[in-house]
Scaffold this motif. Structure first.
Motif, PDB file in Angstrom:
ATOM      1  N   SER A  45       0.806  -1.221   0.000  1.00 31.84           N
ATOM      2  CA  SER A  45       0.000   0.000   0.000  1.00 31.84           C
ATOM      3  C   SER A  45       0.843   1.276   0.000  1.00 31.84           C
ATOM      4  N   PRO A  46       1.903   1.390   0.845  1.00 31.12           N
ATOM      5  CA  PRO A  46       2.735   2.600   0.770  1.00 31.12           C
ATOM      6  C   PRO A  46       3.368   2.825  -0.593  1.00 31.12           C
ATOM      7  N   ILE A  47       3.810   1.720  -1.235  1.00 28.72           N
ATOM      8  CA  ILE A  47       4.406   1.863  -2.567  1.00 28.72           C
ATOM      9  C   ILE A  47       3.356   2.313  -3.569  1.00 28.72           C
ATOM     10  N   LEU A  48       2.154   1.774  -3.458  1.00 26.99           N
ATOM     11  CA  LEU A  48       1.069   2.182  -4.347  1.00 26.99           C
ATOM     12  C   LEU A  48       0.736   3.654  -4.149  1.00 26.99           C
ATOM     13  N   SER A 140       4.351  11.594   0.218  1.00 29.69           N
ATOM     14  CA  SER A 140       4.631  11.078  -1.122  1.00 29.69           C
ATOM     15  C   SER A 140       4.362  12.140  -2.178  1.00 29.69           C
ATOM     16  N   PHE A 141       3.317  12.929  -1.960  1.00 24.43           N
ATOM     17  CA  PHE A 141       2.968  14.014  -2.884  1.00 24.43           C
ATOM     18  C   PHE A 141       4.094  15.036  -2.943  1.00 24.43           C
ATOM     19  N   MET A 142       4.647  15.366  -1.771  1.00 21.80           N
ATOM     20  CA  MET A 142       5.733  16.336  -1.702  1.00 21.80           C
ATOM     21  C   MET A 142       6.970  15.831  -2.448  1.00 21.80           C
ATOM     22  N   LEU A 143       7.317  14.556  -2.257  1.00 24.17           N
ATOM     23  CA  LEU A 143       8.475  13.997  -2.957  1.00 24.17           C
ATOM     24  C   LEU A 143       8.280  14.040  -4.469  1.00 24.17           C
ATOM     25  N   GLY A 144       7.058  13.739  -4.908  1.00 20.23           N
ATOM     26  CA  GLY A 144       6.778  13.771  -6.335  1.00 20.23           C
ATOM     27  C   GLY A 144       6.889  15.160  -6.916  1.00 20.23           C
ATOM     28  N   LEU A 145       6.414  16.159  -6.165  1.00 18.86           N
ATOM     29  CA  LEU A 145       6.487  17.530  -6.647  1.00 18.86           C
ATOM     30  C   LEU A 145       7.926  18.040  -6.686  1.00 18.86           C
ATOM     31  N   GLU A 147      10.634  16.322  -7.164  1.00 20.26           N
ATOM     32  CA  GLU A 147      11.336  15.686  -8.284  1.00 20.26           C
ATOM     33  C   GLU A 147      10.653  15.970  -9.609  1.00 20.26           C
ATOM     34  N   ARG A 148       9.331  16.241  -9.533  1.00 18.14           N
ATOM     35  CA  ARG A 148       8.478  16.307 -10.725  1.00 18.14           C
ATOM     36  C   ARG A 148       8.587  14.999 -11.514  1.00 18.14           C
ATOM     37  N   GLY A 149       8.605  13.935 -10.746  1.00 19.01           N
ATOM     38  CA  GLY A 149       8.664  12.584 -11.266  1.00 19.01           C
ATOM     39  C   GLY A 149       8.215  11.639 -10.176  1.00 19.01           C
ATOM     40  N   TYR A 150       8.186  10.357 -10.467  1.00 15.36           N
ATOM     41  CA  TYR A 150       7.729   9.398  -9.466  1.00 15.36           C
ATOM     42  C   TYR A 150       8.764   8.320  -9.166  1.00 15.36           C
ATOM     43  N   ILE A 151       9.917   8.374  -9.797  1.00 12.34           N
ATOM     44  CA  ILE A 151      10.926   7.344  -9.574  1.00 12.34           C
ATOM     45  C   ILE A 151      11.524   7.469  -8.172  1.00 12.34           C
ATOM     46  N   PHE A 152      11.936   8.676  -7.792  1.00  3.84           N
ATOM     47  CA  PHE A 152      12.562   8.863  -6.477  1.00  3.84           C
ATOM     48  C   PHE A 152      11.577   8.540  -5.355  1.00  3.84           C
ATOM     49  N   SER A 153      10.354   9.024  -5.491  1.00  6.30           N
ATOM     50  CA  SER A 153       9.346   8.771  -4.466  1.00  6.30           C
ATOM     51  C   SER A 153       9.097   7.281  -4.287  1.00  6.30           C
ATOM     52  N   THR A 154       8.998   6.566  -5.400  1.00  7.73           N
ATOM     53  CA  THR A 154       8.747   5.124  -5.345  1.00  7.73           C
ATOM     54  C   THR A 154       9.930   4.370  -4.758  1.00  7.73           C
ATOM     55  N   LEU A 155      11.137   4.717  -5.208  1.00 10.79           N
ATOM     56  CA  LEU A 155      12.327   4.037  -4.694  1.00 10.79           C
ATOM     57  C   LEU A 155      12.528   4.323  -3.211  1.00 10.79           C
ATOM     58  N   PHE A 156      12.309   5.563  -2.803  1.00  9.16           N
ATOM     59  CA  PHE A 156      12.449   5.921  -1.392  1.00  9.16           C
ATOM     60  C   PHE A 156      11.484   5.108  -0.536  1.00  9.16           C
ATOM     61  N   THR A 157      10.245   5.014  -0.996  1.00 12.96           N
ATOM     62  CA  THR A 157       9.235   4.253  -0.251  1.00 12.96           C
ATOM     63  C   THR A 157       9.585   2.774  -0.228  1.00 12.96           C
ATOM     64  N   LEU A 158      10.043   2.264  -1.359  1.00 13.50           N
ATOM     65  CA  LEU A 158      10.410   0.850  -1.443  1.00 13.50           C
ATOM     66  C   LEU A 158      11.511   0.512  -0.446  1.00 13.50           C
TER      67      LEU A 158
END
Length: 225
Positions: A45-48, A140-145, A147-158
């Motif tokens: 769920s956190p990764i999603l 997660s929203f803040m990390l995405g903004l 980076e303006r991407g979703y790779i870092f947010s996803t990897l960080f959460t993973l």
């Protein structure tokens, strides 16, 4: 994406073999349900959430539509809030689907009957974990903004999730926001300091909200940047 989720499943299999203290030796109802809850609310769920929250905002930049959205008569804070709130129904739907499969697996694996007390205990726990995971959306929203991407947010959460799973029952586990919902659910059977858990989840909710609304909402936005 298939490789990514295959990696998640592989890590969960390794965890199930090496950390059998998460579930009881006799594989009772509590053990089966508790292990599934850790897998969903501690990892999947956190990764999603990280993927979805980053994607729904970042695609506005990638498709060069962000400036057009800000021409509508709404505050930027309302726009960001609407994006985050859109994730909430999806989390509840995920929890409802999980409840069905979680108990279905229990009926398949367990010979003993499911008692009302056990069912009620885990239903309440799932509701609590769902509510607390909503608090992780702004982070997660803040990390995405940023980076303006979703790779870092996803990897960080993973990394954070699997670090938390592999440090299960560690005293510092309570400072991992992705593990707090599971630890405070009442079914983890791990001694925790509730106050520290509440502080951890609160900080990861309040700080990103402040950052988003008081910094990013006033920042210059340029399509395609």
């Amino acid at each position: 994406m298939v490789i990514f989720f295959a990696f998640v499943i592989f890590q969960l299999i390794i965890f199930s073999k090496n950390y059998n203290d998460v579930i009881s030796d006799d594989q009772d109802w509590n053990g089966v349900l508790r292990f599934n809850e850790l897998g969903l609310f501690g990892v999947f769920s956190p990764i999603l959430i990280a993927c979805l929250t980053s994607f729904i905002m970042v695609r506005e930049y990638q498709e060069n539509t962000i400036n057009n959205l800000f021409t509508y008569p709404y505050y930027r804070s309302q726009f960001y809030l609407g994006k985050m709130v859109a994730i909430v129904p999806l989390l509840f739907i995920l929890s409802i689907v999980f409840i069905f499969f979680n108990f279905a697996q229990g009926f398949i694996l367990e010979d003993e009957s499911l008692t009302v007390a056990i069912a009620q205990k885990h239903l309440v726990a799932i509701f609590i974990m769902t509510i607390m995971q909503i608090c992780l959306i702004p982070f997660s929203f803040m990390l995405g903004l940023l980076e303006r991407g979703y790779i870092f947010s996803t990897l960080f959460t993973l990394i954070a999730c699997f670090t938390g799973v592999n440090m299960w029952k560690s005293p510092i586990e309570i400072f991992n926001p992705y593990m707090v919902p599971v630890l405070l659910s009442g079914t983890a059977e791990v001694p925790v300091q509730v106050e520290l858990g509440i502080i951890t989840i609160s900080l990861f909710f309040i700080i990103p909200i402040i950052f988003i609304f008081f910094y990013l909402s006033r920042a210059d936005v340029h399509s395609g940047s």
